[in-house]
Design a protein around this motif. Sequence first.
Motif, mmCIF file in Angstrom:
data_model
loop_
_atom_site.group_PDB
_atom_site.id
_atom_site.type_symbol
_atom_site.label_atom_id
_atom_site.label_comp_id
_atom_site.label_asym_id
_atom_site.label_seq_id
_atom_site.Cartn_x
_atom_site.Cartn_y
_atom_site.Cartn_z
ATOM 1 N N UNK A 1 14.087 2.033 -9.191
ATOM 2 C CA UNK A 1 14.296 3.332 -8.534
ATOM 3 C C UNK A 1 13.559 3.369 -7.196
ATOM 4 N N UNK A 2 12.321 2.911 -7.192
ATOM 5 C CA UNK A 2 11.550 2.926 -5.939
ATOM 6 C C UNK A 2 12.233 2.088 -4.868
ATOM 7 N N UNK A 3 12.732 0.912 -5.257
ATOM 8 C CA UNK A 3 13.414 0.047 -4.299
ATOM 9 C C UNK A 3 14.619 0.750 -3.701
ATOM 10 N N UNK A 4 15.367 1.454 -4.570
ATOM 11 C CA UNK A 4 16.558 2.165 -4.080
ATOM 12 C C UNK A 4 16.149 3.290 -3.123
ATOM 13 N N UNK A 5 15.040 3.972 -3.445
ATOM 14 C CA UNK A 5 14.586 5.037 -2.539
ATOM 15 C C UNK A 5 14.208 4.443 -1.183
ATOM 16 N N UNK A 6 13.495 3.292 -1.220
ATOM 17 C CA UNK A 6 13.109 2.644 0.038
ATOM 18 C C UNK A 6 14.361 2.351 0.878
ATOM 19 N N UNK A 7 15.393 1.795 0.206
ATOM 20 C CA UNK A 7 16.629 1.470 0.930
ATOM 21 C C UNK A 7 17.296 2.739 1.460
ATOM 22 N N UNK A 8 17.344 3.779 0.616
ATOM 23 C CA UNK A 8 18.011 5.014 1.018
ATOM 24 C C UNK A 8 17.309 5.645 2.216
ATOM 25 N N UNK A 9 15.984 5.611 2.206
ATOM 26 C CA UNK A 9 15.260 6.229 3.309
ATOM 27 C C UNK A 9 15.458 5.458 4.602
ATOM 28 N N UNK A 10 15.565 4.123 4.464
ATOM 29 C CA UNK A 10 15.822 3.325 5.659
ATOM 30 C C UNK A 10 17.219 3.645 6.194
ATOM 31 N N UNK A 11 18.147 3.897 5.264
ATOM 32 C CA UNK A 11 19.522 4.251 5.626
ATOM 33 C C UNK A 11 19.522 5.580 6.379
ATOM 34 N N UNK A 12 18.736 6.542 5.866
ATOM 35 C CA UNK A 12 18.708 7.886 6.439
ATOM 36 C C UNK A 12 18.126 7.885 7.847
ATOM 37 N N UNK A 13 17.465 6.838 8.211
ATOM 38 C CA UNK A 13 16.904 6.801 9.564
ATOM 39 C C UNK A 13 15.522 6.179 9.521
ATOM 40 N N UNK A 14 15.144 5.532 10.602
ATOM 41 C CA UNK A 14 13.843 4.876 10.621
ATOM 42 C C UNK A 14 12.744 5.918 10.393
ATOM 43 N N UNK A 15 11.928 5.657 9.391
ATOM 44 C CA UNK A 15 10.868 6.590 9.045
ATOM 45 C C UNK A 15 9.839 6.628 10.166
ATOM 46 N N UNK A 16 9.495 5.449 10.642
ATOM 47 C CA UNK A 16 8.491 5.400 11.697
ATOM 48 C C UNK A 16 9.056 4.572 12.840
ATOM 49 N N UNK A 17 8.611 4.897 14.013
ATOM 50 C CA UNK A 17 8.967 4.067 15.149
ATOM 51 C C UNK A 17 8.471 2.655 14.838
ATOM 52 N N UNK A 18 9.307 1.639 14.908
ATOM 53 C CA UNK A 18 8.849 0.302 14.544
ATOM 54 C C UNK A 18 7.708 -0.160 15.473
ATOM 55 N N UNK A 19 6.522 -0.190 14.901
ATOM 56 C CA UNK A 19 5.378 -0.668 15.677
ATOM 57 C C UNK A 19 5.262 -2.159 15.423
ATOM 58 N N UNK A 20 5.369 -2.987 16.451
ATOM 59 C CA UNK A 20 5.253 -4.424 16.198
ATOM 60 C C UNK A 20 3.844 -4.750 15.697
ATOM 61 N N UNK A 21 3.783 -5.363 14.511
ATOM 62 C CA UNK A 21 2.502 -5.717 13.924
ATOM 63 C C UNK A 21 1.930 -6.913 14.675
ATOM 64 N N UNK A 22 0.755 -6.747 15.306
ATOM 65 C CA UNK A 22 0.214 -7.865 16.077
ATOM 66 C C UNK A 22 0.005 -9.109 15.228
ATOM 67 N N UNK A 23 -0.243 -8.883 13.911
ATOM 68 C CA UNK A 23 -0.503 -10.036 13.048
ATOM 69 C C UNK A 23 0.758 -10.850 12.797
ATOM 70 N N UNK A 24 1.927 -10.236 13.034
ATOM 71 C CA UNK A 24 3.160 -10.962 12.748
ATOM 72 C C UNK A 24 3.744 -11.582 14.019
ATOM 73 N N UNK A 25 2.989 -11.542 15.101
ATOM 74 C CA UNK A 25 3.460 -12.151 16.344
ATOM 75 C C UNK A 25 2.949 -13.573 16.451
ATOM 76 N N UNK A 26 3.837 -14.553 16.482
ATOM 77 C CA UNK A 26 3.359 -15.925 16.630
ATOM 78 C C UNK A 26 2.710 -16.135 17.996
ATOM 79 N N UNK A 27 1.661 -16.944 18.010
ATOM 80 C CA UNK A 27 1.059 -17.311 19.285
ATOM 81 C C UNK A 27 1.992 -18.319 19.944
#
Lengths: 496, 168, 324
Positions: free
Chosen positions: B53-79
Amino acid sequence: MMNDILLALQAVATFENFLIMAAGIWGGVVIGAIPGMTGTMAVTLALPFTFYMQPVPSILLLVALYKGSTYGGSVSAILIKTPGTASAACTALDGYPLAQQGKAGKALNMALYSSVIGDFISNLSLIFLAAPLAILALRVGPPEYFMLMVFALTAVAGVSGNSLLLGLVSACMGLLLATVGEDMYGSFRFAMTNDMQAGLAVAPVLIGLFALPELIKLIVFRNPPKTEPMKLGDNRVSGREFRASLKSILRGSGIGVILGAIPGVGPASAAFFSYGEAQRSSKNAANFGKGELEGIAASESANNGACGATMIPLLALGVPGDVITGVMLGAFMIQGLTPGPLLFQTNIHEIYMLFIGMMISSVLLFGAGKVTMRMFSYVAEIPPTLLTSVVLLLCLFGIYSIANSMFDVTVLLALGVVGFGMFLLDIPAAPFLIAFILGPMIEENMRRALAISRGDASVFLSSPITWIFAALILFVIAVTFRREVAKARHRKADRA
Amino acid sequence: MWSGILRGVLVSVLFGIVLFVLIPVHVPRPAFIPGFAPPPDMWPRTVSIAGIVLGLIVAAMAWAGPVARPVPDPEKQPAGAVGLPVLVGRFALVVLAFALFVVLVPLIGFVLAAILLTATAILLTGERRRLVWGAIVAVALPVALALFFNSALGTQFPKGPFSAFLGF
Amino acid sequence: MKRILTGVATAAALVAGAAQAQAQDYPDQAITLVVPYGPGGASDLAGRALAETARDYIGQPITVLNKPGAGGMTGAGFVSDADPDGYTLLLARVGMALTPAVNPQSTVDWDAYTFLGELEASPMILAVKADAPYDNAEDLVAAIKENEGTMTYAASGATAIDGFTVQALLSDSGMDPLTAATLVPYKGGGELATALLGGHVDFLAISAGSLMPHIKSGDMKPLMVFAPKRMDDLPDVPTADELGYEQAGQITGWSALYGPKGLPEDVTAKWDEVLAKVAEDETWLTLAERRGSISTVGERDMAEYAKQQYDLFHALAKKFGYIQ
């Protein structure tokens, strides 16, 4: 009575006893600080030595190791984001960001002060409140235990970071993983290999989830976390900062004492409980998880607050609450002392000695913490490319030697990969660990309660203790829901 | 948006596999547990359903619109500028190194396997300058740890064919 | 450095050798004694006591390793799969005979070992809270009958030894062992004792070591002892056998020393010699008494006793309906 206390003081205050306690505390801090080595390991290791010691020093040695290792877990949590013990998991959430801001010294000091105060309050309650707390602890049956642990689980909301939903997903994964192994009735669950029949131990899961993803991140992105050099002025906790956290320290100590007195709860659950509570009630709630001193204070005061309090059911009732007090019970019996109400009548001299020794060990903890802090501060100088490999090695050897088990090592490595996957999906790790530790207690007590009540679910609302926790749980859910709604509105306004 | 939906679906699928595939096979219900007591599969089932159920809610909320402005995570940026295939390749190498370690321990002994794994890990992190220190960490530390755990705890680490003359 | 170490080792070997009539190769390094349960419990204490006593006679340190899980089978499997060189041994408990007898999923058979010898008998006690209205086992049994299954008892699991104590008693009294009283599973002696102390369950029958402190302090009432003879500490409490409970009378706890199958002759001979000395060792006897056990080192042929125990539990498991 005064005379008794003086006699006991005289008996405790020998050079030899000081040496034993100092060695115990310091050894505990160092072992706790090394990822992959645990307090249980330290205490079991010391048990055979106590066969040849006097009763009181032998117990004091074990207590000292326990307290030391509980504090020591925070050192590695702050410096390398790897909690040395499960009870320091929440400390890493705020401690490591502080270390990255160049405030490692401040974080370490706050952890130490909170630990020592928690420890001291814990000792005082052991001395003055043992009897009433023990009676309270005995009233905690399966239904009460279940409600209490569900409430502790609400701490998940506080450690979920940006998304409560993903935090809950993480918690579900932890709850599920904890069911692997032997079921309470004797059958097996998810035991696809023989090794899995024993279930997954806490240490490999904890270390795998927290320490190894750092190494994998470094390998995949080759982008070491920026850590500012330690600033001289930022090493001390200022009076203002201390006062701001004092409420959390005192509340954390209280939570630690009460939960520690209930057999089976232990320092880790107390720390989660306290962190969640502090996060909910703090003025700086939004800063939790980003480097909030109050978070460290809440977590560390509670885990050390629980340490001394686990001695309450042991001494007052003769029941050990966890593995470590179980080892202590063994040590008492080997010495020919039987913990329990009778001990206070037959061996009051030893009891006084023990109490005095524990007070002294609080002071020693402070000293040992200061020394260790300095020793480990050089860790920051090691380049991350080498440091992550050192941590990997420590974990491999430490985890293997807990039970000479390659299965544990496999779990460690697998959880490292899982942890990295969770990081990629933005699923936080802390709720996973909290749920992994609390899950079995929640499930087992729910099933026990229903077995006793013959399937009648009203058992969960059958006593005043359960009413209180039911009300608290509803309250927390309402508060969390309101906060989430406000956050969503805020974001909408941001976008508009 | 798509990554959010994918994440939610992935979570639901994982819990779905547990609920529909693993639990029926790997969580037996002993007959002797009385009817009113919850059986062993009750809790895993509850949690799996919650996870779906939680997974479906996560998907549904993403469908409804981006919850947060996508902030690029500095840790996920390759050097440095590297493509996705390189990142996936590096990750695959880590998993391979871990797997090889587990396979090699019974064959060549714990200490030697640990030396190989550490050396690989250090090289994979891109360390090329501090190779002397790297070698010390990779070779001396495992030996020291083995000696320490052996003397302090009496731990016997799995031995390999070279253990006889190397002593570990 | 190495020369010094060799010198020390030779000297130690000479001293050890002088104490024995003949010099032997085994053991020339530390021995690992696997305890298949967690630290602090009755089996752990027994293992550590043996390690501390036997090291002086065997001339090498004995390291205790806790490998808990799966009712003791994880540690037992570790030893039975180990090289039969005498350097990995098992502190076996009654569970090593019980689990394979009652659980078809069990991974290690009762005879997958070399039996080195029996160590101790650890009695089990049937107890209720001090304020309970039953003064003897007959009263309790009558109450269980009257309450038609609603009375609860704590045990480590349905097919654990402390579940079998109660179930055998129920069966002997003409009741259905699985439904006449409700089993509430707990983990470990500490949790079990707390459940009774807190009044969360009505009775239990678990190992004496976990209960004696509460019996001495007057918080619990002992009703019956599961042991071949009455306990020295509780001379007024009858055994199950005395009260005419036939199956319950055969159940008791014990520890033994096992090794992997196929241990060489010189290892078994060495341990025969060592155990004979342990049997009379003052420390061993004191430690056994303090944890509520009776030393039985060398009193019985262990292989025979293990077989007998396995048969007993296998028959009970069939009768109770755990296996067909």
